[in-house]
Each structure stands twice: as structure tokens, then as C-alpha cells.
Design a protein around this motif. Structure first.
Motif, PDB file in Angstrom:
ATOM      1  N   PRO A   1       0.834  -1.222   0.000  1.00 44.84           N
ATOM      2  CA  PRO A   1       0.000   0.000   0.000  1.00 44.84           C
ATOM      3  C   PRO A   1       0.861   1.261   0.000  1.00 44.84           C
ATOM      4  CG  PRO A   1       0.089  -0.927   2.201  1.00 44.84           C
ATOM      5  CD  PRO A   1       0.853  -1.872   1.319  1.00 44.84           C
ATOM      6  N   HIS A   2       0.260   2.319  -0.494  1.00 46.78           N
ATOM      7  CA  HIS A   2       0.980   3.597  -0.568  1.00 46.78           C
ATOM      8  C   HIS A   2      -0.058   4.724  -0.579  1.00 46.78           C
ATOM      9  CE1 HIS A   2       4.342   6.107  -2.665  1.00 46.78           C
ATOM     10  NE2 HIS A   2       4.277   6.308  -1.373  1.00 46.78           N
ATOM     11  N   LEU A   3      -0.078   5.530   0.469  1.00 49.26           N
ATOM     12  CA  LEU A   3      -1.022   6.645   0.594  1.00 49.26           C
ATOM     13  C   LEU A   3      -0.262   7.952   0.746  1.00 49.26           C
ATOM     14  CD1 LEU A   3      -3.537   5.062   3.150  1.00 49.26           C
ATOM     15  CD2 LEU A   3      -3.704   5.076   0.668  1.00 49.26           C
ATOM     16  N   ALA A   4      -0.924   9.046   0.404  1.00 46.83           N
ATOM     17  CA  ALA A   4      -0.308  10.371   0.565  1.00 46.83           C
ATOM     18  C   ALA A   4      -1.410  11.404   0.655  1.00 46.83           C
ATOM     19  CB  ALA A   4       0.629  10.693  -0.600  1.00 46.83           C
ATOM     20  N   LYS A   5      -1.136  12.481   1.377  1.00 52.64           N
ATOM     21  CA  LYS A   5      -2.074  13.593   1.467  1.00 52.64           C
ATOM     22  C   LYS A   5      -1.829  14.550   0.302  1.00 52.64           C
ATOM     23  CE  LYS A   5      -2.677  13.581   6.486  1.00 52.64           C
ATOM     24  NZ  LYS A   5      -2.573  14.391   7.734  1.00 52.64           N
ATOM     25  N   VAL A   6      -2.911  14.960  -0.338  1.00 54.43           N
ATOM     26  CA  VAL A   6      -2.823  15.858  -1.483  1.00 54.43           C
ATOM     27  C   VAL A   6      -3.667  17.087  -1.187  1.00 54.43           C
ATOM     28  CG1 VAL A   6      -3.211  16.082  -3.964  1.00 54.43           C
ATOM     29  CG2 VAL A   6      -2.515  13.888  -3.016  1.00 54.43           C
ATOM     30  N   SER A   7      -3.153  18.262  -1.496  1.00 48.85           N
ATOM     31  CA  SER A   7      -3.884  19.495  -1.228  1.00 48.85           C
ATOM     32  C   SER A   7      -5.103  19.600  -2.137  1.00 48.85           C
ATOM     33  CB  SER A   7      -2.972  20.704  -1.451  1.00 48.85           C
ATOM     34  OG  SER A   7      -2.628  20.811  -2.816  1.00 48.85           O
ATOM     35  N   LYS A   8      -6.054  20.408  -1.705  1.00 45.13           N
ATOM     36  CA  LYS A   8      -7.264  20.594  -2.493  1.00 45.13           C
ATOM     37  C   LYS A   8      -6.960  21.282  -3.817  1.00 45.13           C
ATOM     38  CE  LYS A   8     -12.094  21.722  -1.739  1.00 45.13           C
ATOM     39  NZ  LYS A   8     -13.080  22.221  -0.759  1.00 45.13           N
ATOM     40  N   GLN A   9      -5.948  22.168  -3.810  1.00 42.45           N
ATOM     41  CA  GLN A   9      -5.564  22.837  -5.043  1.00 42.45           C
ATOM     42  C   GLN A   9      -5.055  21.835  -6.074  1.00 42.45           C
ATOM     43  OE1 GLN A   9      -4.849  23.804  -2.057  1.00 42.45           O
ATOM     44  NE2 GLN A   9      -5.628  25.885  -1.832  1.00 42.45           N
ATOM     45  N   MET A  10      -4.284  20.825  -5.619  1.00 42.74           N
ATOM     46  CA  MET A  10      -3.767  19.824  -6.551  1.00 42.74           C
ATOM     47  C   MET A  10      -4.889  18.920  -7.046  1.00 42.74           C
ATOM     48  SD  MET A  10      -0.585  17.148  -6.147  1.00 42.74           S
ATOM     49  CE  MET A  10       0.625  18.456  -6.228  1.00 42.74           C
ATOM     50  N   LEU A  11      -5.874  18.653  -6.188  1.00 43.38           N
ATOM     51  CA  LEU A  11      -7.002  17.847  -6.631  1.00 43.38           C
ATOM     52  C   LEU A  11      -7.755  18.534  -7.761  1.00 43.38           C
ATOM     53  CD1 LEU A  11      -8.462  16.548  -3.247  1.00 43.38           C
ATOM     54  CD2 LEU A  11      -7.226  15.228  -4.956  1.00 43.38           C
ATOM     55  N   GLU A  12      -7.808  19.858  -7.717  1.00 40.87           N
ATOM     56  CA  GLU A  12      -8.501  20.613  -8.751  1.00 40.87           C
ATOM     57  C   GLU A  12      -7.624  20.819  -9.985  1.00 40.87           C
ATOM     58  OE1 GLU A  12      -9.649  24.154  -6.785  1.00 40.87           O
ATOM     59  OE2 GLU A  12     -11.280  23.208  -5.663  1.00 40.87           O
ATOM     60  N   ASP A  13      -6.316  20.580  -9.860  1.00 43.19           N
ATOM     61  CA  ASP A  13      -5.394  20.729 -10.984  1.00 43.19           C
ATOM     62  C   ASP A  13      -5.086  19.343 -11.522  1.00 43.19           C
ATOM     63  OD1 ASP A  13      -3.539  21.397 -12.820  1.00 43.19           O
ATOM     64  OD2 ASP A  13      -2.194  22.439 -11.443  1.00 43.19           O
ATOM     65  N   ALA A  14      -5.891  18.872 -12.475  1.00 35.97           N
ATOM     66  CA  ALA A  14      -5.781  17.498 -12.969  1.00 35.97           C
ATOM     67  C   ALA A  14      -4.412  17.180 -13.547  1.00 35.97           C
ATOM     68  CB  ALA A  14      -6.881  17.228 -13.998  1.00 35.97           C
ATOM     69  N   PRO A  15      -3.800  18.019 -14.385  1.00 36.30           N
ATOM     70  CA  PRO A  15      -2.470  17.669 -14.927  1.00 36.30           C
ATOM     71  C   PRO A  15      -1.417  17.495 -13.842  1.00 36.30           C
ATOM     72  CG  PRO A  15      -3.469  19.421 -16.223  1.00 36.30           C
ATOM     73  CD  PRO A  15      -4.330  19.237 -15.015  1.00 36.30           C
ATOM     74  N   ALA A  16      -1.436  18.373 -12.824  1.00 38.06           N
ATOM     75  CA  ALA A  16      -0.452  18.245 -11.747  1.00 38.06           C
ATOM     76  C   ALA A  16      -0.689  16.971 -10.947  1.00 38.06           C
ATOM     77  CB  ALA A  16      -0.518  19.465 -10.833  1.00 38.06           C
ATOM     78  N   LEU A  17      -1.948  16.616 -10.708  1.00 36.25           N
ATOM     79  CA  LEU A  17      -2.266  15.401  -9.959  1.00 36.25           C
ATOM     80  C   LEU A  17      -1.834  14.160 -10.729  1.00 36.25           C
ATOM     81  CD1 LEU A  17      -3.582  14.064  -7.510  1.00 36.25           C
ATOM     82  CD2 LEU A  17      -5.763  14.161  -8.717  1.00 36.25           C
ATOM     83  N   ILE A  18      -2.082  14.127 -12.043  1.00 38.89           N
ATOM     84  CA  ILE A  18      -1.689  12.979 -12.866  1.00 38.89           C
ATOM     85  C   ILE A  18      -0.171  12.810 -12.842  1.00 38.89           C
ATOM     86  CG2 ILE A  18      -1.589  12.119 -15.235  1.00 38.89           C
ATOM     87  CD1 ILE A  18      -4.329  13.430 -15.667  1.00 38.89           C
TER      88      ILE A  18
END
Length: 247
Positions: A189-206
Motif C-alpha cells: 500500500p501507498h497513501l499520501a495527502k494531497v492538497s485541495k488545489q492539486m485535486l482541482e489541478d488534474a495535470p499536476a495530480l496525474i
């Protein structure tokens, strides 16, 4: 205060008018003394007027207090909204030496810096940390499965009898032994916290998921393939007893 000032100014005007007429030296001296007295009175009234008209310091809330107390921010924090937008009111500070003080006067105002407020250029993407080159995992053949275990045939022994023999002699037989093994599928398993701004920025999240997250899993798997202890909880590595042959 205004009425008293008007009466003093009227008295001064009357004195100046009378001094312009033909009067004796004694009368001029008396008028000058009265004029000086009225001038001092005007100065005193002006000083009192300045003290009375000084703007009172207005206590205002900081930007942080305005943000956290705003209704839009409270709705966002409580999960009632996915975004929050609000405006911070602008207050102008009183300029030093100005005859007309600005209203209201604010303590510790936020002023525009000398260099302006144009944002600096930001390099696209994320500059990551140095990564170890992965090379072991790619040497092992792999295939997808849909169960939590798998079977494979493993060679357990090889007796090599190959040799040169005379013509007509019996040919030697070598022996090879096999065994059916059962392997277990392990989860990494591998988890990480992601900011809400990154969730809204699809290219950065991918890009983040494709690089840093997958690299973390591959790094652990490669370490297990080399030196995993085996058993029910982890993969058996190539240096685990039984997985290599002494030469």
C-alpha cells in the motif's frame, strides 16, 4: 469654538480698519497691544481646535481574523462548500505630515512594497528529489493474475551426466527434479495527502501519481525482490535461502 473664533477675527478686522485711519501714536500702540493679544487668542483657539479634530485611532481586525470569521470560509471549513471567495476591505493609512488626515486611520497598515506586487515566474511542474535508478524489477518476468495466490513449477535438482563415450557404449542419463510451488500475492500500500488545489489541478495530480507515488511502490518492491525475508507477510528475495544456488 467656531463662534468664538469668528468674534476674535471680527475684532482683529475692526482693529486693522481703525489702524488704517488717522489715529494718534498712543491709540496705535494700544491697538497693537490689543492686536497681539487677539493673535495669541487665535493661536490658542487653533491649537485647541487641532487637538479636538485629531482623528481617533480606529481598531480594525487583521486579515487573518477577517478570513476565519467570514461566513464563506466557515461554510468551506464545515464542508458545506467546495470553494470559498470573499473580499478584504481596504483601509488607507494616514500620510505623514498631511494636513488632511485620511479616514479611518489604521494601525499597522499593509502597504504596496517598493518592488510592486507582480508575482514571480513559477517553473511548471515539481522539482523532485534525486531518485535511485530501478534496475532489478525489470529483470523478472511478470504477468497479471486475478487471485490471491498462484502456482508455478520449480526446478529443485539437476544431475548432469553428459560425457564423451565410445561408439556403441550406453549413453548416460542426467536427472532433473521438479516441484510445484505456491506463491502468495502481497499488497504494497501507498497513501499520501494531497492538497485541495492539486485535486482541482488534474495535470499536476496525474504527474504526481505517475512519478512519485508509483516510484515509491516500485522502490519497495525492488528492495523486497533483492532481500525480502519471505513468509506470509513479505516477498522472498533472491538472497533468501532456497532461492539461489551456491556455485
Amino acid at each position: 469654538m467656531n463662534e468664538e473664533m469668528k468674534s476674535v477675527l471680527a475684532a482683529l478686522e475692526a482693529i486693522e480698519k481703525k489702524m488704517s485711519e488717522n489715529v494718534s501714536k498712543e491709540e496705535v500702540k494700544a491697538l497693537e497691544e490689543k492686536q497681539e493679544k487677539l493673535s495669541k487668542q487665535i493661536l490658542d483657539l487653533q491649537q485647541k481646535g487641532l487637538k479636538l479634530e485629531l482623528p481617533q485611532t480606529k481598531q480594525v481586525k487583521t486579515v487573518g481574523e477577517l478570513v476565519v470569521e467570514h461566513e464563506a470560509f466557515k461554510n468551506y471549513l464545515n464542508g458545506n462548500a467546495t470553494k470559498c471567495r470573499f473580499e478584504i476591505p481596504e483601509f488607507k493609512a494616514e500620510e505623514s505630515g498631511s494636513q488632511t488626515p485620511a479616514t479611518p486611520t489604521v494601525q499597522n497598515p499593509m502597504l504596496t512594497p517598493t518592488g510592486g506586487v507582480v508575482p514571480a515566474y513559477r517553473r511548471p511542474g515539481i522539482l523532485g528529489l534525486p531518485q535511485r535508478q530501478l534496475s532489478i524489477e525489470g529483470l523478472f518476468p511478470s504477468s497479471p493474475i486475478s487471485s490471491n495466490s498462484f502456482e508455478y513449477v520449480r526446478e529443485t535438482g539437476f544431475l548432469n551426466k553428459a560425457a564423451v563415450v565410445a561408439e556403441g557404449s550406453a549413453k548416460p542419463f542426467s536427472s532433473i527434479s521438479f516441484d510445484v510451488k505456491t506463491g502468495k500475492v502481497h499488497t504494497v500500500p501507498h497513501l499520501a495527502k494531497v492538497s485541495k488545489q492539486m485535486l482541482e489541478d488534474a495535470p499536476a495530480l496525474i504527474a504526481y501519481l505517475n512519478t512519485r507515488m508509483t516510484y515509491g511502490v516500485d522502490l519497495v518492491v525492488e528492495d523486497l525482490l533483492i532481500s525480502g525475508a519471505g513468509g506470509d507477510t513479505t516477498l522472498p528475495g533472491i538472497f533468501t535461502t532456497g532461492n539461489y544456488t551456491d556455485v
